[in-house]
Design a protein around this motif. Structure first.
Motif, PDB file in Angstrom:
ATOM      1  N   UNK A  59      45.705 -12.284  32.620  1.00 38.17           N
ATOM      2  CA  UNK A  59      44.847 -13.076  33.512  1.00 38.17           C
ATOM      3  C   UNK A  59      43.435 -12.516  33.505  1.00 38.17           C
ATOM      4  N   UNK A  60      43.315 -11.183  33.468  1.00 36.48           N
ATOM      5  CA  UNK A  60      42.016 -10.517  33.537  1.00 36.48           C
ATOM      6  C   UNK A  60      41.360 -10.325  32.166  1.00 36.48           C
ATOM      7  N   UNK A  61      41.975 -10.842  31.121  1.00 38.07           N
ATOM      8  CA  UNK A  61      41.381 -10.731  29.794  1.00 38.07           C
ATOM      9  C   UNK A  61      41.496  -9.358  29.175  1.00 38.07           C
ATOM     10  N   UNK A  62      42.317  -8.476  29.745  1.00 37.94           N
ATOM     11  CA  UNK A  62      42.488  -7.123  29.207  1.00 37.94           C
ATOM     12  C   UNK A  62      43.465  -7.105  28.044  1.00 37.94           C
ATOM     13  N   UNK A  73      40.995 -21.141  37.962  1.00 46.78           N
ATOM     14  CA  UNK A  73      40.245 -22.383  38.185  1.00 46.78           C
ATOM     15  C   UNK A  73      39.961 -23.120  36.881  1.00 46.78           C
ATOM     16  N   UNK A  74      40.955 -23.136  35.995  1.00 51.21           N
ATOM     17  CA  UNK A  74      40.848 -23.913  34.767  1.00 51.21           C
ATOM     18  C   UNK A  74      40.110 -23.234  33.640  1.00 51.21           C
ATOM     19  N   UNK A  75      39.609 -22.011  33.864  1.00 53.59           N
ATOM     20  CA  UNK A  75      38.885 -21.309  32.812  1.00 53.59           C
ATOM     21  C   UNK A  75      39.390 -19.893  32.629  1.00 53.59           C
ATOM     22  N   UNK A  76      38.948 -19.251  31.562  1.00 53.48           N
ATOM     23  CA  UNK A  76      39.362 -17.880  31.274  1.00 53.48           C
ATOM     24  C   UNK A  76      38.485 -16.891  32.032  1.00 53.48           C
ATOM     25  N   UNK A  77      39.085 -15.804  32.454  1.00 49.05           N
ATOM     26  CA  UNK A  77      38.338 -14.769  33.170  1.00 49.05           C
ATOM     27  C   UNK A  77      37.148 -14.290  32.348  1.00 49.05           C
ATOM     28  N   UNK A  78      37.335 -14.109  31.043  1.00 45.77           N
ATOM     29  CA  UNK A  78      36.268 -13.549  30.208  1.00 45.77           C
ATOM     30  C   UNK A  78      35.056 -14.472  30.118  1.00 45.77           C
ATOM     31  N   UNK A  79      35.204 -15.725  30.504  1.00 41.79           N
ATOM     32  CA  UNK A  79      34.087 -16.665  30.460  1.00 41.79           C
ATOM     33  C   UNK A  79      33.376 -16.793  31.795  1.00 41.79           C
ATOM     34  N   UNK A  80      33.838 -16.082  32.817  1.00 33.12           N
ATOM     35  CA  UNK A  80      33.239 -16.193  34.137  1.00 33.12           C
ATOM     36  C   UNK A  80      31.927 -15.412  34.208  1.00 33.12           C
ATOM     37  N   UNK A  81      30.849 -16.028  34.710  1.00 33.07           N
ATOM     38  CA  UNK A  81      29.651 -15.245  34.995  1.00 33.07           C
ATOM     39  C   UNK A  81      29.877 -14.417  36.257  1.00 33.07           C
ATOM     40  N   UNK A  82      29.378 -13.190  36.268  1.00 27.58           N
ATOM     41  CA  UNK A  82      29.539 -12.289  37.422  1.00 27.58           C
ATOM     42  C   UNK A  82      30.994 -12.336  37.918  1.00 27.58           C
ATOM     43  N   UNK A  83      31.929 -11.919  37.082  1.00 25.79           N
ATOM     44  CA  UNK A  83      33.349 -12.115  37.381  1.00 25.79           C
ATOM     45  C   UNK A  83      33.821 -11.473  38.686  1.00 25.79           C
ATOM     46  N   UNK A  84      33.189 -10.375  39.112  1.00 30.25           N
ATOM     47  CA  UNK A  84      33.633  -9.729  40.354  1.00 30.25           C
ATOM     48  C   UNK A  84      33.427 -10.617  41.572  1.00 30.25           C
ATOM     49  N   UNK A  85      32.556 -11.612  41.455  1.00 32.50           N
ATOM     50  CA  UNK A  85      32.355 -12.535  42.573  1.00 32.50           C
ATOM     51  C   UNK A  85      33.417 -13.629  42.613  1.00 32.50           C
ATOM     52  N   UNK A  86      34.234 -13.708  41.589  1.00 31.82           N
ATOM     53  CA  UNK A  86      35.287 -14.731  41.518  1.00 31.82           C
ATOM     54  C   UNK A  86      36.680 -14.129  41.608  1.00 31.82           C
ATOM     55  N   UNK A  87      36.886 -12.990  40.935  1.00 33.60           N
ATOM     56  CA  UNK A  87      38.211 -12.371  40.867  1.00 33.60           C
ATOM     57  C   UNK A  87      38.075 -10.866  41.093  1.00 33.60           C
ATOM     58  N   UNK A  88      38.854 -10.348  42.027  1.00 38.95           N
ATOM     59  CA  UNK A  88      38.924  -8.903  42.242  1.00 38.95           C
ATOM     60  C   UNK A  88      40.330  -8.434  41.940  1.00 38.95           C
ATOM     61  N   UNK A  89      40.456  -7.214  41.394  1.00 39.24           N
ATOM     62  CA  UNK A  89      41.787  -6.753  40.997  1.00 39.24           C
ATOM     63  C   UNK A  89      41.903  -5.248  41.123  1.00 39.24           C
ATOM     64  N   UNK A  90      43.104  -4.818  41.473  1.00 36.49           N
ATOM     65  CA  UNK A  90      43.494  -3.414  41.414  1.00 36.49           C
ATOM     66  C   UNK A  90      44.778  -3.345  40.607  1.00 36.49           C
ATOM     67  N   UNK A  91      44.666  -2.825  39.372  1.00 39.37           N
ATOM     68  CA  UNK A  91      45.837  -2.662  38.517  1.00 39.37           C
ATOM     69  C   UNK A  91      46.243  -1.209  38.369  1.00 39.37           C
ATOM     70  N   UNK A  92      45.272  -0.303  38.418  1.00 39.07           N
ATOM     71  CA  UNK A  92      45.556   1.118  38.204  1.00 39.07           C
ATOM     72  C   UNK A  92      44.595   1.930  39.054  1.00 39.07           C
ATOM     73  N   UNK A  93      45.121   2.561  40.112  1.00 38.33           N
ATOM     74  CA  UNK A  93      44.268   3.317  41.038  1.00 38.33           C
ATOM     75  C   UNK A  93      43.614   4.507  40.346  1.00 38.33           C
TER      76      UNK A  93
END
Length: 251
Positions: A59-62, A73-93
């Protein structure tokens, strides 16, 4: 609300469409499709090796899917401008610069997404780390690193949030804090995808459950639907994943 003003985006939809990931001969995620909707906490459950973390990474393009799509929202995370304003994530503390202070770790993230420095102090206060903001992350306990990771996820005031085992290393007060935080974020209309092995907490926190086994979807249902059919969420999980593993081993 998390930020100081209205968000540009309310919660968005996470959608997986026939998502598949192979690592050589290993099929980690197998034709997986489901949606994560705004305004609720969706619990993401499955045994170790079921493909949960790999799915979240796609999901996060990793990680790149072998086939299928992982969309926000119908698009890929890697195509989002300023992605932190759309998706926040904690995968590895542990994925922090151990030589940086908590404040500077978050400041670097903020600057990378054109976020104001004021957000750094705001999220540190929100997660209870304001008093240790200038301490190096390398000296933090696991629980403190979890809180720092959550602060990073909240930094851009996003509508979509993903958390992989966020209660690891937290004491009972911290676990309760996480529960209230997740419920509060969902109540604001955000989209929350939460992976955890703690069934008791998931029963108290989640509205909707997605269970996977051997990379395949086992079931998606509300918590109330599952607890109507089984004595508890834990019993539902154990029975459904046992059936899935048996099926996966024989197919």
């Amino acid at each position: 609300m998390c930020g100081t003003g209205p968000r540009a985006q309310p919660g968005g939809v996470i959608e997986l469409r026939n998502l598949t990931k192979r690592y050589g001969d290993t099929l980690a995620v197998d034709d997986l499709s489901f949606r994560v909707e705004p305004g609720r906490v969706t619990g993401f459950l499955g045994p170790n090796g079921a493909g949960k973390s790999t799915t979240m990474r796609m999901v996060l393009g990793l990680d790149t899917p072998t086939s299928g799509e992982a969309l926000v929202d119908g698009g890929r995370y890697v195509d989002l401008p300023r992605p932190l304003t759309r998706v926040g994530a904690l995968l590895d503390a542990g994925a922090v610069h151990l030589g940086r202070s908590a404040y500077n770790h978050l400041l670097a993230l903020a600057l990378s997404n054109d976020l104001p420095e004021t957000r750094v102090a705001e999220v540190l206060e929100q997660v209870g780390l304001a008093g240790v903001a200038r301490r190096k992350a390398g000296g933090f306990s696991l629980g403190m690193k979890q809180r720092l990771g959550i602060a990073a996820a909240l930094l851009g005031d996003p509508g979509v949030l993903m958390f992989d085992e966020p209660v690891n290393g937290l004491d009972p007060d911290g676990v309760r804090w996480i529960r209230h935080l997740m419920r509060g974020l969902a109540g604001e209309g955000r989209t929350i995808l939460l992976s955890s092995h703690l069934m008791s907490e998931m029963a108290l926190t989640a509205d909707h459950i997605v269970i996977v086994g051997r990379g395949r979807l086992v079931v998606q249902a509300t918590v109330s639907e599952l607890t109507e059919r089984y004595p508890s969420l834990e019993e539902a999980y154990l029975e459904l994943t046992a059936a899935s593993l048996e099926y996966g081993a024989n197919r």
